[in-house]
Design a protein around this motif. Sequence first.
Motif, PDB file in Angstrom:
ATOM      1  N   LEU A 262       0.837  -1.194   0.000  1.00  9.80           N
ATOM      2  CA  LEU A 262       0.000   0.000   0.000  1.00  9.80           C
ATOM      3  C   LEU A 262       0.872   1.244   0.000  1.00  9.80           C
ATOM      4  O   LEU A 262       1.937   1.274   0.626  1.00  9.80           O
ATOM      5  N   THR A 263       0.424   2.289  -0.661  1.00 11.21           N
ATOM      6  CA  THR A 263       1.106   3.573  -0.568  1.00 11.21           C
ATOM      7  C   THR A 263       0.625   4.295   0.693  1.00 11.21           C
ATOM      8  O   THR A 263      -0.498   4.046   1.168  1.00 11.21           O
ATOM      9  N   PRO A 264       1.428   5.208   1.242  1.00  9.05           N
ATOM     10  CA  PRO A 264       0.956   6.003   2.380  1.00  9.05           C
ATOM     11  C   PRO A 264      -0.354   6.728   2.075  1.00  9.05           C
ATOM     12  O   PRO A 264      -1.227   6.821   2.938  1.00  9.05           O
ATOM     13  N   LYS A 265      -0.496   7.219   0.843  1.00 12.50           N
ATOM     14  CA  LYS A 265      -1.724   7.937   0.486  1.00 12.50           C
ATOM     15  C   LYS A 265      -2.936   7.013   0.491  1.00 12.50           C
ATOM     16  O   LYS A 265      -4.026   7.408   0.925  1.00 12.50           O
ATOM     17  N   GLN A 266      -2.776   5.778   0.030  1.00 10.23           N
ATOM     18  CA  GLN A 266      -3.888   4.823   0.068  1.00 10.23           C
ATOM     19  C   GLN A 266      -4.367   4.605   1.500  1.00 10.23           C
ATOM     20  O   GLN A 266      -5.567   4.582   1.774  1.00 10.23           O
ATOM     21  N   ILE A 267      -3.434   4.420   2.401  1.00  9.97           N
ATOM     22  CA  ILE A 267      -3.789   4.178   3.802  1.00  9.97           C
ATOM     23  C   ILE A 267      -4.488   5.401   4.377  1.00  9.97           C
ATOM     24  O   ILE A 267      -5.526   5.296   5.050  1.00  9.97           O
ATOM     25  N   ALA A 268      -3.930   6.589   4.097  1.00  7.57           N
ATOM     26  CA  ALA A 268      -4.510   7.827   4.612  1.00  7.57           C
ATOM     27  C   ALA A 268      -5.909   8.055   4.063  1.00  7.57           C
ATOM     28  O   ALA A 268      -6.837   8.417   4.804  1.00  7.57           O
ATOM     29  N   VAL A 269      -6.090   7.843   2.765  1.00  7.37           N
ATOM     30  CA  VAL A 269      -7.406   8.034   2.144  1.00  7.37           C
ATOM     31  C   VAL A 269      -8.429   7.071   2.739  1.00  7.37           C
ATOM     32  O   VAL A 269      -9.569   7.453   3.021  1.00  7.37           O
ATOM     33  N   SER A 270      -8.030   5.824   2.946  1.00  4.24           N
ATOM     34  CA  SER A 270      -8.970   4.844   3.497  1.00  4.24           C
ATOM     35  C   SER A 270      -9.393   5.231   4.907  1.00  4.24           C
ATOM     36  O   SER A 270     -10.577   5.109   5.256  1.00  4.24           O
ATOM     37  N   MET A 271      -8.464   5.719   5.728  1.00  5.60           N
ATOM     38  CA  MET A 271      -8.801   6.126   7.092  1.00  5.60           C
ATOM     39  C   MET A 271      -9.749   7.320   7.073  1.00  5.60           C
ATOM     40  O   MET A 271     -10.730   7.368   7.837  1.00  5.60           O
ATOM     41  N   ALA A 272      -9.479   8.290   6.194  1.00  6.60           N
ATOM     42  CA  ALA A 272     -10.336   9.469   6.102  1.00  6.60           C
ATOM     43  C   ALA A 272     -11.719   9.107   5.573  1.00  6.60           C
ATOM     44  O   ALA A 272     -12.743   9.605   6.069  1.00  6.60           O
ATOM     45  N   LEU A 273     -11.779   8.225   4.564  1.00  8.82           N
ATOM     46  CA  LEU A 273     -13.064   7.825   3.989  1.00  8.82           C
ATOM     47  C   LEU A 273     -13.925   7.094   5.006  1.00  8.82           C
ATOM     48  O   LEU A 273     -15.131   7.359   5.125  1.00  8.82           O
ATOM     49  N   VAL A 274     -13.330   6.173   5.738  1.00  5.20           N
ATOM     50  CA  VAL A 274     -14.102   5.427   6.734  1.00  5.20           C
ATOM     51  C   VAL A 274     -14.598   6.362   7.830  1.00  5.20           C
ATOM     52  O   VAL A 274     -15.738   6.246   8.306  1.00  5.20           O
ATOM     53  N   ALA A 275     -13.771   7.314   8.242  1.00  7.48           N
ATOM     54  CA  ALA A 275     -14.206   8.290   9.249  1.00  7.48           C
ATOM     55  C   ALA A 275     -15.413   9.072   8.744  1.00  7.48           C
ATOM     56  O   ALA A 275     -16.388   9.290   9.481  1.00  7.48           O
ATOM     57  N   PHE A 276     -15.370   9.501   7.487  1.00  7.50           N
ATOM     58  CA  PHE A 276     -16.464  10.285   6.905  1.00  7.50           C
ATOM     59  C   PHE A 276     -17.707   9.431   6.692  1.00  7.50           C
ATOM     60  O   PHE A 276     -18.812   9.798   7.081  1.00  7.50           O
ATOM     61  N   TRP A 277     -17.522   8.270   6.061  1.00  5.82           N
ATOM     62  CA  TRP A 277     -18.669   7.440   5.709  1.00  5.82           C
ATOM     63  C   TRP A 277     -19.429   6.931   6.924  1.00  5.82           C
ATOM     64  O   TRP A 277     -20.656   6.851   6.906  1.00  5.82           O
ATOM     65  N   THR A 278     -18.715   6.563   7.964  1.00  3.54           N
ATOM     66  CA  THR A 278     -19.398   6.010   9.140  1.00  3.54           C
ATOM     67  C   THR A 278     -20.187   7.069   9.895  1.00  3.54           C
ATOM     68  O   THR A 278     -21.052   6.738  10.708  1.00  3.54           O
ATOM     69  N   LEU A 279     -19.899   8.326   9.636  1.00  2.44           N
ATOM     70  CA  LEU A 279     -20.699   9.391  10.241  1.00  2.44           C
ATOM     71  C   LEU A 279     -21.934   9.705   9.411  1.00  2.44           C
ATOM     72  O   LEU A 279     -23.009   9.944   9.945  1.00  2.44           O
ATOM     73  N   TYR A 280     -21.774   9.689   8.078  1.00  2.00           N
ATOM     74  CA  TYR A 280     -22.813  10.240   7.218  1.00  2.00           C
ATOM     75  C   TYR A 280     -23.461   9.262   6.248  1.00  2.00           C
ATOM     76  O   TYR A 280     -24.417   9.612   5.572  1.00  2.00           O
ATOM     77  N   ASP A 281     -22.951   8.046   6.162  1.00  2.00           N
ATOM     78  CA  ASP A 281     -23.546   7.096   5.225  1.00  2.00           C
ATOM     79  C   ASP A 281     -23.476   5.695   5.805  1.00  2.00           C
ATOM     80  O   ASP A 281     -22.462   5.010   5.700  1.00  2.00           O
ATOM     81  N   GLY A 282     -24.568   5.262   6.425  1.00  2.00           N
ATOM     82  CA  GLY A 282     -24.605   3.973   7.106  1.00  2.00           C
ATOM     83  C   GLY A 282     -24.361   2.779   6.206  1.00  2.00           C
ATOM     84  O   GLY A 282     -24.020   1.696   6.669  1.00  2.00           O
ATOM     85  N   ARG A 283     -24.517   2.947   4.891  1.00  2.00           N
ATOM     86  CA  ARG A 283     -24.318   1.826   3.975  1.00  2.00           C
ATOM     87  C   ARG A 283     -22.882   1.302   4.036  1.00  2.00           C
ATOM     88  O   ARG A 283     -22.623   0.146   3.730  1.00  2.00           O
ATOM     89  N   TYR A 284     -21.941   2.145   4.420  1.00  2.00           N
ATOM     90  CA  TYR A 284     -20.542   1.751   4.368  1.00  2.00           C
ATOM     91  C   TYR A 284     -20.059   1.091   5.652  1.00  2.00           C
ATOM     92  O   TYR A 284     -18.900   0.758   5.771  1.00  2.00           O
ATOM     93  N   ILE A 285     -20.946   0.912   6.599  1.00  2.00           N
ATOM     94  CA  ILE A 285     -20.549   0.242   7.833  1.00  2.00           C
ATOM     95  C   ILE A 285     -20.125  -1.191   7.552  1.00  2.00           C
ATOM     96  O   ILE A 285     -19.369  -1.795   8.304  1.00  2.00           O
ATOM     97  N   GLY A 286     -20.589  -1.760   6.422  1.00  2.00           N
ATOM     98  CA  GLY A 286     -20.208  -3.118   6.059  1.00  2.00           C
ATOM     99  C   GLY A 286     -18.718  -3.292   5.855  1.00  2.00           C
ATOM    100  O   GLY A 286     -18.196  -4.401   5.959  1.00  2.00           O
ATOM    101  N   LEU A 287     -18.012  -2.224   5.561  1.00  2.00           N
ATOM    102  CA  LEU A 287     -16.563  -2.294   5.386  1.00  2.00           C
ATOM    103  C   LEU A 287     -15.862  -2.707   6.674  1.00  2.00           C
ATOM    104  O   LEU A 287     -14.739  -3.180   6.656  1.00  2.00           O
ATOM    105  N   LEU A 288     -16.539  -2.515   7.793  1.00  2.00           N
ATOM    106  CA  LEU A 288     -15.899  -2.692   9.076  1.00  2.00           C
ATOM    107  C   LEU A 288     -16.122  -4.064   9.692  1.00  2.00           C
ATOM    108  O   LEU A 288     -15.777  -4.294  10.839  1.00  2.00           O
ATOM    109  N   LYS A 289     -16.697  -4.986   8.943  1.00  2.00           N
ATOM    110  CA  LYS A 289     -16.860  -6.330   9.470  1.00  2.00           C
ATOM    111  C   LYS A 289     -15.510  -7.057   9.429  1.00  2.00           C
ATOM    112  O   LYS A 289     -14.791  -6.964   8.445  1.00  2.00           O
ATOM    113  N   PRO A 290     -15.151  -7.798  10.481  1.00  2.00           N
ATOM    114  CA  PRO A 290     -13.868  -8.510  10.481  1.00  2.00           C
ATOM    115  C   PRO A 290     -13.746  -9.426   9.267  1.00  2.00           C
ATOM    116  O   PRO A 290     -14.620 -10.242   9.000  1.00  2.00           O
ATOM    117  N   SER A 291     -12.670  -9.276   8.511  1.00  2.00           N
ATOM    118  CA  SER A 291     -12.492 -10.100   7.323  1.00  2.00           C
ATOM    119  C   SER A 291     -11.057 -10.600   7.211  1.00  2.00           C
ATOM    120  O   SER A 291     -10.634 -11.065   6.180  1.00  2.00           O
TER     121      SER A 291
END
Length: 231
Positions: free
Chosen positions: A176-205
């Motif tokens: 992974l690039t540092p930017k990929q990791i940073a973008v994923s952390m920022a996206l999950v922070a945003f999505w879990t606040l404002y779009d419940g559909r993305y909570i599925g990303l957080l299931k243990p896999s």
Amino acid sequence: MQRKAIIIGATGRIGQALVQEISSLYATVTVIARHAPKFISKNMLVYTVPDFDNLEQVLSSVVLDEKTDMFCCLSGEKMDKQDDEYLSKVYFDYPLNFIKICHQKNVRRLFLLSKISGKQKTVHDRLHAVLSTFDWQLCAVFLVDKITLPDDYSVKNLGKKAMRLLQSFLPHEEPLTPKQIAVSMALVAFWTLYDGRYIGLLKPSYTHTYIYENVNYISHEQILNLTNKNF
């Protein structure tokens, strides 16, 4: 996003990328770092802390509340050769102390970078176990395996790049690039606040030594998929 963020570990390659991503999402971003990050925006408050043993004293004056998200990005990419005591301090003691202090100030959303290779993995397993006992609105742990090497031409990095090339012919996780990791952390922070559909990303896999019910894991592969490999 009319919320606040606080981040520790903002001067490594991943931390620097993460600071840039979240600075556009949060009203204010408090940075706790050993020295000032390269990227600084008008909405950032920077606390330079040469010794993280003094975190409690520094954070006592920082205003945090339930509208604050905390990001812990102590990646320590060059620390595999350090002794166990030092690794434990940087990967367990410092993050846990930071998280405890923020949690005491009613911060209930945590986004944690966690290495799953090298000596760091065992220490992070211990940290996840402790975090599972906390009261969270969301505890999201980003499980990172390999990270792309810096763009320099030292003999050490050229040797590592040659080894990566040989390993590319075997089944493996794409770095992974540092930017990929940073973008994923920022996206999950945003999505879990404002779009419940993305909570599925957080299931243990991820096949992990331990999976704790109160901790939500985002795997290396999920980060790749989430960022579409374009960063």
